[in-house]
Scaffold this motif. Structure first.
Motif, PDB file in Angstrom:
ATOM      1  N   LYS A  68       0.844  -1.205   0.000  1.00  0.00           N
ATOM      2  CA  LYS A  68       0.000   0.000   0.000  1.00  0.00           C
ATOM      3  C   LYS A  68       0.874   1.249   0.000  1.00  0.00           C
ATOM      4  O   LYS A  68       1.994   1.239   0.500  1.00  0.00           O
ATOM      5  CB  LYS A  68      -0.864   0.012   1.268  1.00  0.00           C
ATOM      6  CG  LYS A  68      -1.766  -1.215   1.423  1.00  0.00           C
ATOM      7  CD  LYS A  68      -3.046  -1.049   0.619  1.00  0.00           C
ATOM      8  CE  LYS A  68      -3.967  -2.250   0.749  1.00  0.00           C
ATOM      9  NZ  LYS A  68      -3.834  -3.173  -0.408  1.00  0.00           N
ATOM     10  N   CYS A  69       0.302   2.325  -0.545  1.00  0.00           N
ATOM     11  CA  CYS A  69       0.999   3.611  -0.555  1.00  0.00           C
ATOM     12  C   CYS A  69       1.247   4.079   0.880  1.00  0.00           C
ATOM     13  O   CYS A  69       0.335   4.033   1.713  1.00  0.00           O
ATOM     14  CB  CYS A  69       0.156   4.643  -1.292  1.00  0.00           C
ATOM     15  SG  CYS A  69       0.820   6.323  -1.194  1.00  0.00           S
ATOM     16  N   ARG A  70       2.468   4.541   1.157  1.00  0.00           N
ATOM     17  CA  ARG A  70       2.800   4.993   2.504  1.00  0.00           C
ATOM     18  C   ARG A  70       1.965   6.219   2.906  1.00  0.00           C
ATOM     19  O   ARG A  70       1.627   6.403   4.056  1.00  0.00           O
ATOM     20  CB  ARG A  70       4.286   5.348   2.588  1.00  0.00           C
ATOM     21  CG  ARG A  70       4.674   5.891   3.960  1.00  0.00           C
ATOM     22  CD  ARG A  70       6.164   5.924   4.146  1.00  0.00           C
ATOM     23  NE  ARG A  70       6.744   7.109   3.541  1.00  0.00           N
ATOM     24  CZ  ARG A  70       8.065   7.336   3.510  1.00  0.00           C
ATOM     25  NH1 ARG A  70       8.905   6.465   4.011  1.00  0.00           N
ATOM     26  NH2 ARG A  70       8.529   8.429   2.961  1.00  0.00           N
ATOM     27  N   SER A  71       1.617   7.048   1.896  1.00  0.00           N
ATOM     28  CA  SER A  71       0.930   8.291   2.228  1.00  0.00           C
ATOM     29  C   SER A  71      -0.580   8.136   2.371  1.00  0.00           C
ATOM     30  O   SER A  71      -1.190   8.762   3.219  1.00  0.00           O
ATOM     31  CB  SER A  71       1.218   9.349   1.166  1.00  0.00           C
ATOM     32  OG  SER A  71       2.609   9.534   1.046  1.00  0.00           O
ATOM     33  N   CYS A  72      -1.209   7.302   1.493  1.00  0.00           N
ATOM     34  CA  CYS A  72      -2.675   7.278   1.495  1.00  0.00           C
ATOM     35  C   CYS A  72      -3.287   5.891   1.670  1.00  0.00           C
ATOM     36  O   CYS A  72      -4.502   5.776   1.795  1.00  0.00           O
ATOM     37  CB  CYS A  72      -3.199   7.905   0.205  1.00  0.00           C
ATOM     38  SG  CYS A  72      -2.884   6.895  -1.247  1.00  0.00           S
ATOM     39  N   GLY A  73      -2.447   4.839   1.646  1.00  0.00           N
ATOM     40  CA  GLY A  73      -2.984   3.500   1.861  1.00  0.00           C
ATOM     41  C   GLY A  73      -3.633   2.845   0.652  1.00  0.00           C
ATOM     42  O   GLY A  73      -4.060   1.700   0.705  1.00  0.00           O
ATOM     43  N   PHE A 129       4.569   3.549  -3.021  1.00  0.00           N
ATOM     44  CA  PHE A 129       3.754   4.729  -3.302  1.00  0.00           C
ATOM     45  C   PHE A 129       2.744   4.465  -4.400  1.00  0.00           C
ATOM     46  O   PHE A 129       3.006   3.698  -5.326  1.00  0.00           O
ATOM     47  CB  PHE A 129       4.651   5.903  -3.718  1.00  0.00           C
ATOM     48  CG  PHE A 129       5.536   6.396  -2.608  1.00  0.00           C
ATOM     49  CD1 PHE A 129       5.054   7.293  -1.664  1.00  0.00           C
ATOM     50  CD2 PHE A 129       6.840   5.945  -2.501  1.00  0.00           C
ATOM     51  CE1 PHE A 129       5.854   7.731  -0.630  1.00  0.00           C
ATOM     52  CE2 PHE A 129       7.655   6.376  -1.465  1.00  0.00           C
ATOM     53  CZ  PHE A 129       7.163   7.275  -0.524  1.00  0.00           C
ATOM     54  N   CYS A 130       1.597   5.137  -4.319  1.00  0.00           N
ATOM     55  CA  CYS A 130       0.637   5.143  -5.417  1.00  0.00           C
ATOM     56  C   CYS A 130       1.122   6.177  -6.439  1.00  0.00           C
ATOM     57  O   CYS A 130       2.084   6.903  -6.183  1.00  0.00           O
ATOM     58  CB  CYS A 130      -0.762   5.514  -4.907  1.00  0.00           C
ATOM     59  SG  CYS A 130      -0.908   7.260  -4.441  1.00  0.00           S
ATOM     60  N   ALA A 131       0.442   6.254  -7.591  1.00  0.00           N
ATOM     61  CA  ALA A 131       0.879   7.160  -8.656  1.00  0.00           C
ATOM     62  C   ALA A 131       0.916   8.609  -8.163  1.00  0.00           C
ATOM     63  O   ALA A 131       1.887   9.338  -8.389  1.00  0.00           O
ATOM     64  CB  ALA A 131      -0.054   7.031  -9.858  1.00  0.00           C
ATOM     65  N   GLU A 132      -0.148   9.027  -7.481  1.00  0.00           N
ATOM     66  CA  GLU A 132      -0.235  10.419  -7.031  1.00  0.00           C
ATOM     67  C   GLU A 132       0.911  10.782  -6.084  1.00  0.00           C
ATOM     68  O   GLU A 132       1.532  11.824  -6.199  1.00  0.00           O
ATOM     69  CB  GLU A 132      -1.592  10.619  -6.318  1.00  0.00           C
ATOM     70  CG  GLU A 132      -2.424  11.767  -6.787  1.00  0.00           C
ATOM     71  CD  GLU A 132      -1.972  12.396  -8.086  1.00  0.00           C
ATOM     72  OE1 GLU A 132      -1.301  13.450  -7.968  1.00  0.00           O
ATOM     73  OE2 GLU A 132      -2.239  11.900  -9.201  1.00  0.00           O
ATOM     74  N   HIS A 133       1.189   9.875  -5.146  1.00  0.00           N
ATOM     75  CA  HIS A 133       2.204  10.205  -4.142  1.00  0.00           C
ATOM     76  C   HIS A 133       3.626   9.975  -4.633  1.00  0.00           C
ATOM     77  O   HIS A 133       4.555  10.577  -4.109  1.00  0.00           O
ATOM     78  CB  HIS A 133       1.885   9.492  -2.832  1.00  0.00           C
ATOM     79  CG  HIS A 133       0.693  10.117  -2.162  1.00  0.00           C
ATOM     80  ND1 HIS A 133      -0.540   9.509  -2.116  1.00  0.00           N
ATOM     81  CD2 HIS A 133       0.540  11.352  -1.598  1.00  0.00           C
ATOM     82  CE1 HIS A 133      -1.409  10.337  -1.524  1.00  0.00           C
ATOM     83  NE2 HIS A 133      -0.779  11.459  -1.213  1.00  0.00           N
ATOM     84  N   LEU A 134       3.781   9.155  -5.670  1.00  0.00           N
ATOM     85  CA  LEU A 134       5.116   9.092  -6.277  1.00  0.00           C
ATOM     86  C   LEU A 134       5.407  10.426  -6.969  1.00  0.00           C
ATOM     87  O   LEU A 134       6.500  10.977  -6.867  1.00  0.00           O
ATOM     88  CB  LEU A 134       5.235   7.957  -7.288  1.00  0.00           C
ATOM     89  CG  LEU A 134       6.638   7.977  -7.915  1.00  0.00           C
ATOM     90  CD1 LEU A 134       7.676   7.437  -6.944  1.00  0.00           C
ATOM     91  CD2 LEU A 134       6.696   7.231  -9.216  1.00  0.00           C
TER      92      LEU A 134
HETATM   93 ZN   LIG Z   1      -0.890   7.494  -2.166  1.00  0.00          ZN
END
Ligand SMILES: [Zn+2]
Ligand code: SF4
Ligand SMILES: [Zn+2]
Lengths: 65, 321
Positions: free
Chosen positions: B7-12, B26-31
């Motif tokens: 899961k993305c560290r920032s948003c899960g 990371f997800c795309a947005e948080h990368l």
């Molecule tokens: Zn994210």
């Protein structure tokens, strides 16, 4: 699964499901030097790839200065 | 494909990439957010340029120069592109297509210089005529033309797409030979001096894997194929060595280069001062130089008098495939 690679362009067929990290290991490729794209989407090391997925392993190392 | 467990560290949300050096996914947005933050941090920490500055980005059609141009525009900077047509066979033809399409699609201003059309030579011919390795003739040509375009066009700074891997590999090469003069000049930003424009490398805090991911996630179509002359060169070998170390001990590459900049480069600062003594001007083109005529004008003389040489003739054994 069909695995497409670049520089030079080539394709290999890999049997069975496996994770991205296992695929890279099986092909003796270093994770830090590649991105793995499954059916057009970027995927992380623990994503599980299935028999009929189309995979691109894209090298990210450039040689120009 | 079965969705990743990570899961993305920032948003899960489900992750698209694992970054061992940050010990996170990371997800795309948080990368993309991570990339934007590293870009801004490099620009601020190293005092590269200010929001109002006019920036000239050296573009090649590869991922790094597209990534830096796109990231600067995305961050609100005013940046034009400069492309030099090197005449390296199919590779250059392809590069030209990618660069033109990139600029057109985004309505960005692209300046182009073609070596063959404007100076009567190309890189393979220059390499043969001057008995230099192609990358040396290429480096002299590109540096001169970037500097000239920046000075003539009134730009505040020339930006290149050098990333963390590039810089770490060059650092490794310089350290292996303890080349103090090169080490002293290996900085993320070089101030304008002696008639040379300011130069900056805003991607030095991002790895190649991250700049490539930026391009993928932003839908940037870049040339994945390499310059045929680069195949098997020492720079690539050094990158491979560093990535093997990185695989075993993540974040070593960043520590190697970024700690050099923080801890070691200040100790070499007086070497930079010594190396940048006063320069004269080239009698032919007015560029700064130590001699009567600059290296570029001498290269043009030799190369343009030589009959054209196809790229295949200057490839090393490993480059031919
Ligand atoms: Zn994210
Ligand atoms: S690999 Fe060498 S010849 Fe090719 S573009 Fe880079 S510097 Fe020029
Ligand atoms: Zn000159």
């Amino acid at each position: 699964m069909l695995v497409k690679m670049r520089n030079p362009r080539r394709e290999v067929e890999m049997a069975g499901d496996r994770t991205v990290n296992h695929l890279l290991d099986a092909l003796d490729l270093v994770r830090e030097s590649h991105l793995v794209i499954c059916n057009g989407t970027l995927v992380p090391g623990d994503a599980r790839l299935l028999e009929d997925d189309v995979i691109e392993i894209r090298p990210v190392i450039s040689g120009g200065l | 494909m079965v969705a990743a467990a990570s899961k993305c560290r920032s948003c899960g949300k489900p992750a698209v990439i694992d970054l061992p050096r940050h010990n996170a996914n990371f997800c795309a947005e948080h990368l993309k957010q991570l990339c934007r933050r590293q870009l801004e941090k490099a620009i601020d920490d190293y005092n590269m340029f200010d929001p109002g500055d006019r920036i000239l980005v050296a573009v090649s059609g590869g991922k790094d120069s597209f990534a830096v141009w796109d990231m600067l525009i995305d961050a609100g900077y005013a940046a034009d592109g400069l492309y030099v047509g090197l005449g390296i066979g199919d590779y250059s033809d392809e590069s030209t297509r990618y660069v033109t399409a990139f600029a057109e699609e985004r309505k960005l201003r692209l300046r182009t210089v073609d070596l063959r059309d404007e100076y009567g030579y190309d890189i393979p011919t220059a390499a043969r005529a001057t008995k230099r390795v192609p990358c040396s003739a290429c480096g002299i040509s590109k540096r001169h033309l970037f500097d000239k375009a920046a000075v003539d066009g009134g730009y505040d700074v020339v930006v290149t797409g050098h990333n963390l891997d590039d810089e770490a590999a060059v650092l490794l090469g310089n350290v292996l030979h303890w080349d103090i003069e090169y080490l002293a000049r290996q900085l993320p930003v070089l101030p304008a001096a002696n008639g040379f424009p300011k130069k900056a490398k805003p991607l030095v805090r991002l790895t190649e894997r991250e700049t490539a991911a930026w391009c993928l996630l932003r839908g940037i179509d870049y040339l994945v194929e390499e310059c045929p002359i680069a195949t098997g060169n020492r720079h690539l070998h050094h990158k491979g060595v560093l990535n093997s170390i990185e695989q075993e001990s993540p974040s070593t590459k960043a520590a190697f280069f970024l700690n050099f900049i923080d801890n070691m480069a200040p100790l070499l600062a007086d070497q930079t001062a010594a190396a940048s003594g006063d320069l004269g001007r080239c009698a032919r083109c007015g560029a700064p130089t130590t001699g009567e005529t600059c290296a570029f004008c001498r290269l043009v003389d030799n190369a343009s008098a030589h009959e054209p040489v196809p790229v295949e003739l200057v490839l090393g054994k490993r480059g031919r495939r």
